[in-house]
Write an enzyme that holds these catalytic residues in place. Sequence first.
Site, PDB file in Angstrom:
ATOM      1  N   ASP A   1      34.701  66.797  15.731  1.00  0.00           N
ATOM      2  CA  ASP A   1      34.018  65.786  14.696  1.00  0.00           C
ATOM      3  C   ASP A   1      34.835  64.944  13.909  1.00  0.00           C
ATOM      4  O   ASP A   1      36.008  65.448  12.918  1.00  0.00           O
ATOM      5  CB  ASP A   1      32.878  66.084  15.089  1.00  0.00           C
ATOM      6  CG  ASP A   1      31.914  64.745  14.744  1.00  0.00           C
ATOM      7  OD1 ASP A   1      32.773  63.787  15.384  1.00  0.00           O
ATOM      8  OD2 ASP A   1      30.919  64.936  14.165  1.00  0.00           O
TER       9      ASP A   1
ATOM     10  N   THR B   1      35.823  61.649  18.269  1.00  0.00           N
ATOM     11  CA  THR B   1      34.797  61.240  17.827  1.00  0.00           C
ATOM     12  C   THR B   1      34.135  60.246  18.622  1.00  0.00           C
ATOM     13  O   THR B   1      34.685  59.544  19.310  1.00  0.00           O
ATOM     14  CB  THR B   1      35.736  60.840  16.868  1.00  0.00           C
ATOM     15  OG1 THR B   1      34.527  59.798  15.674  1.00  0.00           O
ATOM     16  CG2 THR B   1      36.849  59.052  16.546  1.00  0.00           C
ATOM     17  N   GLY B   2      33.082  59.650  18.198  1.00  0.00           N
ATOM     18  CA  GLY B   2      31.820  58.610  18.550  1.00  0.00           C
ATOM     19  C   GLY B   2      32.889  57.201  18.131  1.00  0.00           C
ATOM     20  O   GLY B   2      32.108  56.406  18.723  1.00  0.00           O
TER      21      GLY B   2
ATOM     22  N   LYS C   1      33.939  65.481  24.691  1.00  0.00           N
ATOM     23  CA  LYS C   1      34.553  66.679  24.236  1.00  0.00           C
ATOM     24  C   LYS C   1      34.291  67.637  24.335  1.00  0.00           C
ATOM     25  O   LYS C   1      35.594  68.015  24.982  1.00  0.00           O
ATOM     26  CB  LYS C   1      33.327  66.288  22.692  1.00  0.00           C
ATOM     27  CG  LYS C   1      32.939  65.322  22.478  1.00  0.00           C
ATOM     28  CD  LYS C   1      32.762  65.197  21.235  1.00  0.00           C
ATOM     29  CE  LYS C   1      32.908  64.132  19.842  1.00  0.00           C
ATOM     30  NZ  LYS C   1      31.602  64.371  18.696  1.00  0.00           N
TER      31      LYS C   1
ATOM     32  N   ASP D   1      27.963  67.253  19.047  1.00  0.00           N
ATOM     33  CA  ASP D   1      29.408  68.440  19.973  1.00  0.00           C
ATOM     34  C   ASP D   1      29.124  69.518  19.878  1.00  0.00           C
ATOM     35  O   ASP D   1      29.515  70.574  19.324  1.00  0.00           O
ATOM     36  CB  ASP D   1      29.326  69.004  17.449  1.00  0.00           C
ATOM     37  CG  ASP D   1      30.361  67.365  16.854  1.00  0.00           C
ATOM     38  OD1 ASP D   1      30.838  66.836  17.763  1.00  0.00           O
ATOM     39  OD2 ASP D   1      28.824  67.209  15.887  1.00  0.00           O
TER      40      ASP D   1
END
Length: 1196
Positions: free
Chosen positions: A400, A682-683, A804, A828
Site C-alpha cells: 500500500d 494504492t487507492g 488488490k 489492505d
Amino acid sequence: MGSVTSFFGGLCGIEKKIEEERLFRANDRPYNLSYQYANNAIRTSKYNVFTFLPLNLFEQFRRLANAYFMFLMVLQLIPQISSLSWFTTAVPLILVLSITAVKDASDDINRHTSDKQVNNRMVNVLIDGELKKEKWMNVQVGDIIKLENNQFVTADLMLLSSSEPLNLIYIETAELDGETNLKVKQALTVTGDLGDSTDLLTHFIGEVRCEPPNNRLDKFKGTLSLDGQTYSLDNDKVLLRGCTLRNTEWCFGLVIFGGPDTKLMQNSGKTTFKRTSIDHLMNVLVLCIFGFLASMCSILAIGSAIWEVREGSVFTIFLPRDQGVGAGLSSFFSFWSYVIILNTVVPISLYVSVEIIRLGNSFYIDWDRKMYYPKNDTPAHARTTTLNEELGQIKYIFSDKTGTLTQNIMAFNKCSINGKAYGELFDFSGQRVEITEKTERLDFSWNQLADPKFIFHDHSLLETVKEGNPEAQDFFRLLALCHTVMPEEKKEGELYYQAQSPDEGALVTAARNFGFVFRSRTPESITAVEMGKQVTYELLAVLDFNNVRKRMSVIVRSPEGKLTLYCKGADTIIYERLHPSCNKLKEVTTGHLNEYAGDGLRTLVLAYKDLDEEYMDKWRKRHHEASTAMDGREEMLDELYEEIEKDLQLLGATAVEDKLQDGVPQTIEQLAKADIKIWVLTGDKQETAENIGYSCNMLREEMKEIFVVAANTPEGVKEELVNARRKMCPESADEPSVISSRAGLFWLQKIERVEDEKVEGEYGLVINGHSLAFALEKDLHLELLRTACMCQTVICCRVTPLQKAQVVQLVKKYKQAITLAIGDGANDVSMIKAAHIGVGISGQEGMQAVLSSDYSFAQFRYLQRLLLVHGRWSYLRMCKFLQYFFYKNFTFTFVHFWYAFFCGFSAQTVYDEWFITLYNLVYTALPVLGMSLFDQDVNDRWSSQYPQLYTPGQLNLYFSKKMFVRCMLHSCYSSLILFFIPWAAMYDTVRDDGKDIADYQSFALLAQTCLLIVMSVQLCLDTFYWTAVNQFFVWGSLAAYFAITLTMYSNGMFLIFTSYFPFIGTARNSLTQPNVWLTIFLTSLLCILPVVAYRFIVLQLRPTINDKVRHKLRKEALPAPAPRRPPTRRISTRRSGYAFSHAQGYGDLVTSRRFLLRLPLRSRPALFSQTDSPLAQNQPQHYRTITEEQEDAQSP
C-alpha cells in the site's frame, strides 16, 4: 475451518439465507428482529469450550503424518506383528498433539480476549425514549446511538444529526485506509433537523432500504423513506465501524449493519490457514516416503516368504510356528512388522522439531532491537509461528502507499517565486548544503499567529517577503485565499486548520508562517492577517476542483475594490492558460519544477488575473444562470470557468514533500538488489502515486520507459498492454506460454505457470483503477500479468480492496512465486490475507491490517531486515535441518534394511529397543535443534550488505526434491558403511582374552555407536556458526549416550527390570576392546571423507554466492556503515505531476449559506494532536541505510 463449520451446520439443518436487500425501521426492534439481522457482536475465535477438542483433533489428524502415526500405534498393539513396544510411538504422538493443542488453545484464548474487550465497550443507545449505556454487542440494527468526540464508531451507521453547522462531522479513517487526514460526512437536512432532541429522535420512524452487507468501503446505495418522501443515501451519509469521531462534540446515527455485517468485518475475509511451500513439499515427500517404505517392506516380505520356504523348516524344531501360520501368512505379518520397524524414515519428532525451530525464529523477530520503533514503543511481532522460512523466499511484494510507504504528512519544502527558487541552502562557494536536523531553522517569533511546528531553513525567502516584494506577497496571499480549508480558533491566536487534504493544510500553514494568515471565513468573505494587518476579502466565486480541471480558483474583491482571480493547479493545465508575456518566466519556472519533480516533490503552479468590474458583473449573471440550469449544468459551468481562467499571470510554483517513512528508498533499493519485485497498489490517484514512485526510487529516470495504462475500454486496455509488451520484448509471442503440471498431495492439484520473458533494460508500469478492472477480466488477465512481470516496478492507482486481492491472486496463481503484502488499513486486509505472507504496519492501536497480518512492525524499512536477515536465516536453518534430519533417519533406517538379509527377515531390530526410542528424542534432538536455531552463514551486517545472498531462497536451491534424492543417496552410502564395516570387523572376532564377542548384542552396540558418532561429525560439518550452546548440545548428547548406555546395560538395571534391559554387560565388554574403537574410527572416516572431499571440490570449481561472501568475510572486518551523504539531485525530464489529493464539491460547501454558524469557542483537540511526535512536527526527512545502525550486539 469454514468447511468444518458449514458441514456441522448442514447436519443441524442450519442454512443461512443469502440477503439480497436490507430493510429496517428506526426505533422498531421487534420489526427488525423478525429479519434475524446479525447483532453487533464480533467473533474472530475458532473454538469454544465444547468444540475445541474434537475440532482441534480433527484439524491435527488432517495432517497426513499424524494420521500415519496413529495407524502405526494401532499396529503396535497387535502382538503377532509388533516387535516394538507401543510406547515407542504413543509417547511422541501424544506429546506432539498436546504441544500443538496447547499452542492453538493459547492463540484462541487471545482471540477470545480481544473479542470480549471490543464487544464489552459501552455506547449510548436510545431505548424507550432515553439514552442508556449499552454494550456494543447488544446494539441491534435500527437502533439510534449517540457518539461523542474521539469515540470509535460502534457499527456502520447512517448519520442523522450532529453538533456541527450543516450537520457535518469529521472522522479519521486511519484504521480503514491508513489516512490520518480528516474526512467530512454530512447528514440529510431532514434528519439534521432532529438535532440532539431525544423526543424527536425517539419518534423518528424512518424506513431504510439499502444494499446487503458487502466489503466495498467507498460505495453505499440506499434510500430513506420518511413521511411519504424518499431520500437518497450514499457513502457521504454513512459512518463505518472502525472510524473515529474527531473535532465533533456529538452526533447521532442509525445502525445499518452490525458486527460481522459491517464493512470492516466484511473486509476481514475468511481466515485462511497459510502453509509454507516447504510444508507442501514435505507433504509430497512424506507421501513418496510412504511409497518407498511400502516398497522396502514388500521386498523384505517377499524375502521372508522365500526364506521361510527354503530355510524356515530347519528352525521349526526350536521355533515352532503357530497353528495355521504358513510361509504366506508369515510374510504378511513380516510386512507389517517391517512397517513398524522402518517407520523412522518419517519420525514424529520431525514435526515437533519443526514447530520448535519456527517458534524460536519467531522469538528472534520479536526480540530484535533493530526492528523496535522507540517513538511509538512498538516492537516487531511475529503473529504467526508457521511461516518464518517463507520470508526467505519472497519474489513479489505488494505494498500500500498511504501510511505504509508514506507518513501521510505534507511539508512545504521549496518554492519558486517570479523565477527565483527558494528552500535550498548554499555555502560560500555556491555548493549545495545538506539540510539536517541541526541546520538552523527560521525564527518566526515575530509572527504571533505562526505555527510553531512549521520548519523552514532558507532565510532569503523570509527577507524577500519582509522587504515587501509584491510577487512574493501575492504568492503567499494566493495560498492564504485559494483553498477550502476551514479554520478553528480554540482561543485567541490559537489557530487550527481542518484541511480536507494534507497538502492543502501544508500550503495554508506555509502562508500563515510567512505573514499571510488565513484567519476565518464566511460564505461571502475570507479574513486574513497580512503582515500583521487584518484584511477581509469579499469572496465572489469558488471555481471548484475536479479530476478533469486539475485546478481550483477563487475570485475575491479586496478592501480597495480590486477584483482578482487566484488560481492554482497542475503545471500542464496552468501553462495552457498563461498570458504570452509570461513565456520567459515560464521557462525558468519549468526548470525549477523539473528539479522539484526530480526530488520527488508534489508541485503546484500559482497564477492570478486582475478582473474588470463590468466583465465580472456579466460573468456572475451567466454563472448564476448556469448553476441553476436543470439541463447541461456541468457543461455550462465548465465553459464559464474556461472563459475566465485564461490570460493568467504566472506567480510561481510550490513544492510539497509527501513525507516518506524513514529509509523507504534505501529499503526498496536493497530489496530490488535481492531480485524482489515491488508492486504498489494504492487507492490514490495516478499523479500522487507516480510522485511517490519517484521519491522511493521505484520509478527512475534511467528506466528505458514508464508505460501508463489508462484506457476506458477493454479494447483500449488490451492495445496499451500489448504495445507496452512489444516495446519491451519485440520477439515475444502473441499468446502467453502457459505450462500446466500437477502438484500437491497425490498430484491432484492442477497448476498453471506463465513463464518469465527476458527483457533488456528496466521498465515501469502505471495502471489506473478502471483500466485494471478490465485487465483483470478473464480474457485480459494473462496479458496484464505478462506485461507487468516484464517491468521492474508496477504501480496500480485508484484500486479497490477487492482489486488488490485479485492482483495478488493473479501473481500467486500463474507465477508460482512466494508473495508478500504489506499495508496498514482495513482496505489492505483482503490483500494481506490473499498473499502467502501478510505484514501489517502497526503503531496505531487496533489497526485492522495488523490484526489480520502474519507479521507486524512500525516502519516499512524494517521489511528489509525481516526478509534479508530473519527470513533468509530461517529458510537456511529450516533447509539445513530437513537435509540433516532426513539424512540421519534414512541412514538409521537403511541399516535395519541391510540387517534383514542377515536375520532371516524376522523383523528383528539391529539396535537396542531403548536406542530406537531415544535416538530421535534424546541423542540427536538437541544438536540438530542447536544448529537450526543458531546457525547463520554470515552475520546480519553482511546479510544486509549483500542482498544477492537472498536469491537462492527464491530459486528454492537449499531444499527441493532433487536435494531430497541426493540426501537419500548419501544416506544409502553411509548406511552401507555403517552396517558392513562393523559386521565385517566383528565377524569371527575374539576379545583380547580369546573369548568370542561376535554376538548380536555387541554388534548392535557397535553399530549404534558408529551411527551416533558419524551423525555428530556430519552435524559439525554442516554447522557454520558455533555458539557455546551448540558445543554443549553436541558434546552433551554424546556424553548422555554413553552415560545412558552404560547405565541401561548395567547389572543393576537388569536385576530390577529383567525383561526391559536384556543387554547386561554388553557396554563394558565391548567398549573396553581396542578393535571396537578402531572399527568406530574407520567407519566414521569412510563416512565423512567423501563428504569433505566433495564439498572441497565444489567450493573450488563452482562456489556459490554464499561461499564467496563467506570467503570475503574471513579476509575483511565487518562492513563499515555507509557514510551519510546528501541525496543526489535527479533532474527530471518528465513534466511534474499534479498531486493534489482533493475531492470535488468543497467549493459548494464553503460557500453554503448556512455554513459556519457563530458558535462559542469550545475546547477541542487539534487536528494532529500528537505534539510530541516528530512526525506531527513536520521535521525534515533524512534517509539513512539500515547498515548505519551502530549497535554492536549481534542479533541471532
